[in-house]
Design an enzyme around this catalytic site. Structure first.
Site, short mmCIF file in Angstrom:
data_model
loop_
_atom_site.label_atom_id
_atom_site.label_comp_id
_atom_site.label_asym_id
_atom_site.label_seq_id
_atom_site.Cartn_x
_atom_site.Cartn_y
_atom_site.Cartn_z
N LYS A 1 35.96 44.30 39.57
CA LYS A 1 36.05 45.76 39.59
C LYS A 1 36.06 46.27 41.04
O LYS A 1 36.92 47.03 41.43
CB LYS A 1 34.86 46.34 38.82
N GLU B 1 30.88 36.06 45.41
CA GLU B 1 31.19 34.85 44.64
C GLU B 1 32.67 34.83 44.26
O GLU B 1 33.36 33.81 44.38
CB GLU B 1 30.37 34.80 43.34
N GLY C 1 30.62 47.27 34.54
CA GLY C 1 31.05 45.87 34.43
C GLY C 1 30.73 45.26 33.08
O GLY C 1 31.57 44.63 32.44
N ARG C 2 29.49 45.44 32.62
CA ARG C 2 29.09 44.78 31.37
C ARG C 2 29.67 45.47 30.14
O ARG C 2 29.47 45.02 29.02
CB ARG C 2 27.57 44.68 31.29
N GLU D 1 20.53 43.77 31.56
CA GLU D 1 20.93 44.49 32.77
C GLU D 1 20.89 46.00 32.50
O GLU D 1 20.65 46.80 33.40
CB GLU D 1 22.33 44.05 33.22
N HIS E 1 17.39 22.69 15.48
CA HIS E 1 16.92 21.36 15.88
C HIS E 1 16.35 21.37 17.29
O HIS E 1 16.15 20.31 17.89
CB HIS E 1 18.07 20.36 15.76
N LYS F 1 21.14 39.97 46.56
CA LYS F 1 22.45 39.88 47.23
C LYS F 1 22.29 40.16 48.71
O LYS F 1 22.85 39.47 49.57
CB LYS F 1 23.39 40.96 46.68
#
Ligand code: G6Q
Length: 544
Positions: free
Chosen positions: A208, A214, A272-273, A358, A389, A509
């Site tokens: 965005k 990263e 973003g999310r 978030e 399990h 960050k």
């Protein structure tokens, strides 16, 4: 919301506090025995989803008080404000309009003189044209080969949504295989590219802001891989034919060398999310085609319409939100598990972790005053039956009660030798076991030795929501995602927090930017003694 406006000041909060004192000991066996209509009464449907909420620690009084809490904190009103484009993300000064991303082309929504629905459909049209060229083989790489692999390079909201949806809709995927590289750990890119041929690979740089460390690092290494692998081709043509961008930052995209004609934009009112249904979903569109992607968007819109019109008692996202508040704030349960009985939904819990944690992992109200109540729970989960399990032991017999969403799909995309029935039998059995447990008498009656009775007993009354869909189509997936988006919205509204900012990710960050040069220099360090020692240890041990 100031402290006097905290939800704790509402009459409903006080009522729920009273009710919680006895609800902690609620016995679901007794509730079901006393009320034969319970399952039917507590089933809520929304579009293609049916949710049995009857195995919750609730009764009509509690439900009434939860609904009163939703009303007193203005859930319905704030939802209308959100979809109308009011600036409800006050700390970033933004509207919150992911619901505009899935409105039909026949709608319009004017924001500052601009029809945002028309803007959305303009981008969707351009995405569809390019996706079709890639799918048909008309779009070729720099050497004339057709594209067979797409690598989405993005992180957080620019990775989790498309990756989750791509996996969930694998059955709808046609020829092109997508890969997702998110981690700045270089092994992620290197391992992903090992089996790929640059001539047949298209990178989608999904960011965005186009400033994310990263993603820019991974995009640069992808560019180097393409230029190296296609050394005979003209460099700018290689980048033009092997990179597209999904971003709101045209300057950043241009600087990186991607032709802005191959950039698909979105807007600052998409968090973003909340962006898998924006251009960020391009990899999914390439995989399943524009028509099915349109179905995916229609599914979101189904739930948006439901959320905006159903009364709270019949409103599934709102009900899930209010039930979560009951457990988090009144019964004190700190976590919530999401357990899809569908391997296709393997990334759904990870996706929801971001969406929920978030959004609502906050400690201050909208006006900055500290909250005087708990906010977002820890969200976690894995697909059943695998989880059974592994960690279900703790859900059944641990000292912490963990409310869980159990998600099932009735008609499978794949069925082999009755295995799907086996899967669903496990799903129903888990909900039954968690709710009703197994008493000491029942254990003894099965012949267990005295010393083992307590070990083999199950207390029961462990709450679950059972959410069922007919089939895992793109439309149903859109419905499921929107269901959780609006559950999170409901909770954020009741808590009076800003569910649309994420300042909590900034500090790390910022500090990382300072540490990067320190790892390769001999400069004096002035962190705390622990961080200084870690950096020194790294400097001394790192082989270069
Ligand atoms: C989501 C967050 C965050 C964001 C990533 C990637 O709501 O804002 O997860 O999606 O940090 O950001 P970019 O898309 O700008 O690279």
């Amino acid at each position: 919301m100031s402290d006097t406006n905290s939800p704790t000041q509402t009459p409903a909060w006080a009522r729920l506090t009273e009710l919680a004192a006895t609800a902690r000991d609620m016995n679901l066996r007794e509730q079901f025995e006393a009320d034969p209509g319970r399952a039917e009464r507590y089933t809520v449907t929304a579009a293609g989803l049916t949710a049995d909420l009857s195995k919750n620690l609730i009764n009509d009084e509690i439900l009434d008080a939860l609904i009163a809490l939703g009303e007193e904190t203005g859930v319905a009103e704030r939802y209308q404000a959100m979809v109308a484009g009011e600036v409800i993300n006050t700390t970033e000064g933004r509207a919150v309009l992911h619901t505009a991303l899935r409105r039909p082309a026949t709608d319009s929504l004017m924001i500052e003189g601009d029809d945002v629905v028309a803007d959305v459909h303009e981008v969707l049209g351009r995405m569809a044209a390019v996706a079709e060229r890639i799918r048909s083989g008309e779009w070729t790489g720099a050497t004339g080969s057709r594209i067979r692999h797409v690598v989405n390079v993005g992180i957080g909201g620019s990775d989790l949504g498309p990756l989750m949806a791509y996996r969930a809709l694998a059955h709808y995927r046609e020829s092109i295989e997508c890969h997702f590289v998110s981690n700045v750990d270089p092994t992620h890119m290197v391992e992903t590219l090992k089996k790929l041929d640059p001539a047949e690979t298209l990178f989608i740089v999904a960011s965005k802001t186009f400033t994310t460390q990263e993603t820019l690092a991974n995009a640069s290494s992808a560019k180097a891989w393409i230029l190296d692998g296609l050394a005979d081709a003209d460099a700018s043509e290689a980048v033009a034919k092997h990179f597209i961008a999904l971003s709101t930052n045209a300057d950043g995209v241009g600087e990186f060398g991607i032709d802005t004609a191959n950039m698909f934009g979105f807007w600052d009112w998409v968090g973003g999310r909340y962006s898998v249904d924006s251009a960020i979903g391009m990899s999914v569109m390439i995989a399943i085609g524009a028509d099915e992607f349109g179905e995916f968007l229609a599914g979101f819109n189904d739930i948006d319409t439901h959320m905006g019109s159903a009364p709270l008692r019949e409103n599934l996202p709102a009900m899930l939100g209010l039930l979560g508040i009951w457990y988090r704030n009144f019964l004190g349960f700190p976590s919530h598990a999401v357990l899809p009985y569908s391997q296709y939904l393997e990334r759904f819990p990870a996706y929801l972790q971001q969406l929920d944690m978030e959004s609502n992992g906050k400690s201050v109200h909208l006006d900055g005053s500290p909250v005087d109540h708990e906010t977002g729970p820890i969200i976690w989960g894995e697909p059943g039956t695998n989880g059974q399990h592994a960690f279900y032991q703790l859900i059944h017999q641990g000292t912490t009660v963990i409310p869980a969403d159990l998600i099932g799909v009735i008609n499978p995309a794949q069925d082999v030798g009755g295995q799907h029935d086996l899967l669903i039998a496990n799903l129903f059995a888990q909900a039954e076991a968690l709710a009703f447990g197994k008493t000491g008498e029942e254990v003894a009656a099965q012949g267990a030795s005295e010393g083992l009775i307590s070990h083999r007993s199950f207390a029961g009354s462990r709450p679950t929501n059972m959410i069922l869909a007919d089939e895992l189509t793109p439309r149903v997936l859109g419905q499921l995602v929107a269901l959780y988006e609006h559950k999170v919205f409901t909770q954020g509204t009741v808590w009076g927090v800003n569910s649309f900012d994420q300042w909590g990710v900034e500090l790390g960050k910022e500090l990382a930017r300072g540490i990067v040069p320190e790892l390769t220099s001999d400069d004096e360090l002035d962190h705390d003694s622990s961080t200084n020692a870690l950096i020194r240890h790294y400097r001394a041990t790192r082989r270069r």
